[in-house]
Design a protein around this motif. Structure first.
Motif, mmCIF file in Angstrom:
data_model
loop_
_atom_site.group_PDB
_atom_site.id
_atom_site.type_symbol
_atom_site.label_atom_id
_atom_site.label_comp_id
_atom_site.label_asym_id
_atom_site.label_seq_id
_atom_site.Cartn_x
_atom_site.Cartn_y
_atom_site.Cartn_z
ATOM 1 N N HIS A 250 0.824 -1.208 0.000
ATOM 2 C CA HIS A 250 0.000 0.000 0.000
ATOM 3 C C HIS A 250 0.868 1.272 0.000
ATOM 4 O O HIS A 250 1.939 1.304 0.593
ATOM 5 C CB HIS A 250 -0.843 -0.073 1.271
ATOM 6 N N ALA A 251 0.366 2.336 -0.641
ATOM 7 C CA ALA A 251 0.992 3.657 -0.539
ATOM 8 C C ALA A 251 -0.113 4.706 -0.472
ATOM 9 O O ALA A 251 -1.255 4.452 -0.898
ATOM 10 C CB ALA A 251 1.894 3.917 -1.737
ATOM 11 N N GLU A 252 0.210 5.852 0.103
ATOM 12 C CA GLU A 252 -0.782 6.926 0.177
ATOM 13 C C GLU A 252 -0.060 8.257 0.332
ATOM 14 O O GLU A 252 1.099 8.299 0.769
ATOM 15 C CB GLU A 252 -1.749 6.705 1.358
ATOM 16 N N SER A 253 -0.745 9.328 -0.051
ATOM 17 C CA SER A 253 -0.154 10.646 0.182
ATOM 18 C C SER A 253 -1.251 11.670 0.371
ATOM 19 O O SER A 253 -2.420 11.420 0.043
ATOM 20 C CB SER A 253 0.784 11.033 -0.963
ATOM 21 N N GLY A 254 -0.871 12.811 0.927
ATOM 22 C CA GLY A 254 -1.885 13.831 1.181
ATOM 23 C C GLY A 254 -1.327 15.061 1.832
ATOM 24 O O GLY A 254 -0.114 15.321 1.781
ATOM 25 N N TYR A 255 -2.217 15.817 2.456
ATOM 26 C CA TYR A 255 -1.853 17.086 3.089
ATOM 27 C C TYR A 255 -2.473 17.179 4.465
ATOM 28 O O TYR A 255 -3.655 16.861 4.634
ATOM 29 C CB TYR A 255 -2.329 18.261 2.209
ATOM 30 N N TRP A 256 -1.651 17.540 5.424
ATOM 31 C CA TRP A 256 -2.113 17.750 6.802
ATOM 32 C C TRP A 256 -2.242 19.251 6.994
ATOM 33 O O TRP A 256 -1.268 19.988 6.791
ATOM 34 C CB TRP A 256 -1.101 17.165 7.800
ATOM 35 N N ARG A 257 -3.438 19.701 7.359
ATOM 36 C CA ARG A 257 -3.732 21.134 7.427
ATOM 37 C C ARG A 257 -4.118 21.533 8.851
ATOM 38 O O ARG A 257 -5.307 21.560 9.187
ATOM 39 C CB ARG A 257 -4.849 21.455 6.434
ATOM 40 N N PRO A 258 -3.100 21.814 9.694
ATOM 41 C CA PRO A 258 -3.410 22.244 11.059
ATOM 42 C C PRO A 258 -4.041 23.636 11.043
ATOM 43 O O PRO A 258 -3.642 24.491 10.255
ATOM 44 C CB PRO A 258 -2.032 22.287 11.744
ATOM 45 N N LYS A 259 -5.046 23.834 11.893
ATOM 46 C CA LYS A 259 -5.710 25.150 11.982
ATOM 47 C C LYS A 259 -4.875 26.080 12.862
ATOM 48 O O LYS A 259 -4.143 25.624 13.748
ATOM 49 C CB LYS A 259 -7.108 24.992 12.605
ATOM 50 N N PRO A 260 -5.069 27.374 12.677
ATOM 51 C CA PRO A 260 -4.289 28.329 13.489
ATOM 52 C C PRO A 260 -4.623 28.274 14.973
ATOM 53 O O PRO A 260 -3.917 28.880 15.781
ATOM 54 C CB PRO A 260 -4.666 29.701 12.894
ATOM 55 N N ASP A 261 -5.689 27.548 15.355
ATOM 56 C CA ASP A 261 -6.032 27.469 16.790
ATOM 57 C C ASP A 261 -5.043 26.600 17.579
ATOM 58 O O ASP A 261 -5.119 26.491 18.797
ATOM 59 C CB ASP A 261 -7.465 26.943 16.992
ATOM 60 N N GLY A 262 -4.109 25.937 16.868
ATOM 61 C CA GLY A 262 -3.091 25.127 17.559
ATOM 62 C C GLY A 262 -3.646 23.853 18.165
ATOM 63 O O GLY A 262 -2.995 23.220 19.018
ATOM 64 N N ARG A 263 -4.837 23.419 17.718
ATOM 65 C CA ARG A 263 -5.501 22.293 18.374
ATOM 66 C C ARG A 263 -6.230 21.367 17.389
ATOM 67 O O ARG A 263 -6.298 20.168 17.587
ATOM 68 C CB ARG A 263 -6.516 22.869 19.371
#
Ligand code: HEM
Length: 167
Positions: free
Chosen positions: A76-89
């Protein structure tokens, strides 16, 4: 600068900073199972990369099976984007899998505990999978994660767990 010629490491975007514990490339082993399949083991490499100007982490993962001889066999392989919000949480993550399945994950992270907890908000283009939970944790420079899934016939339960070290 003291003239030593050492470039300062790039700093992360403020939104990414609390997730700095993930950044880099990790390698290790995992094991998988589910009530409907034969348990298996795998090798894995995960990279979390970023640019200081962007509030996003690029994620790419590949897994393979080591054979007794010859080339490793890709799994298996996968890719993507992690988008943390500015709220730090809170965070949203989009992932495309090599099987064609796509995920939108939403959840929370804790900078101090070095934990990220995600639950699927959307699972698309899947024949069986209805929901996916992912939990990541860094303890003593070791990245561990568990992935649970629920299908049309099986309730939410573990499919994968792995333990990786920074390379
Ligand atoms: C089987 C989903 C990640 C290896 C399956 C099945 C599903 C699935 C739906 C079939 C279960 C059934 O028939 O009841 C997923 C999802 C993943 C994921 C949603 C990520 C979130 C992985 C990874 C690997 C892997 C990373 C390998 C390293 C396997 C194997 C089987 C399997 C070997 C058994 C195949 C067979 O017996 O034909 N997975 N998988 N999966 N998965 Fe995954």
């Amino acid at each position: 600068m003291d003239g030593g010629g050492e470039a300062a490491p790039p700093t992360a975007h403020p939104a990414v900073q609390p997730l700095s514990f993930l950044l880099g490339t990790w390698r290790g082993q995992g094991e998988g199972g589910f009530p409907t399949i034969t348990p298996f083991k795998y090798h894995e490499e995960v990279t979390f990369s970023h640019h200081p100007s962007k509030p996003v982490i690029s994620y790419s993962q590949k897994t393979w099976k080591l054979k007794d001889s010859g080339e490793p066999l890709p799994m298996h392989a996968e890719s993507g984007y992690w988008r943390p919000k500015p709220d730090g949480r809170t965070i949203e993550v989009v992932i495309a899998q090599s099987t064609g399945l796509v995920e939108v994950q939403k959840g929370t992270f804790d900078e101090k505990e070095k934990v990220v907890m995600l639950k699927s908000d959307l699972v698309g283009n899947a024949t069986k999978v209805k929901e996916i939970n992912r939990e990541f944790k860094v303890v003593n420079d070791e990245l561990t994660y568990v992935v649970e899934m629920g299908t049309n016939v099986t309730s939410l339960q573990s499919h994968l767990k792995a333990s990786l070290k920074k390379v």
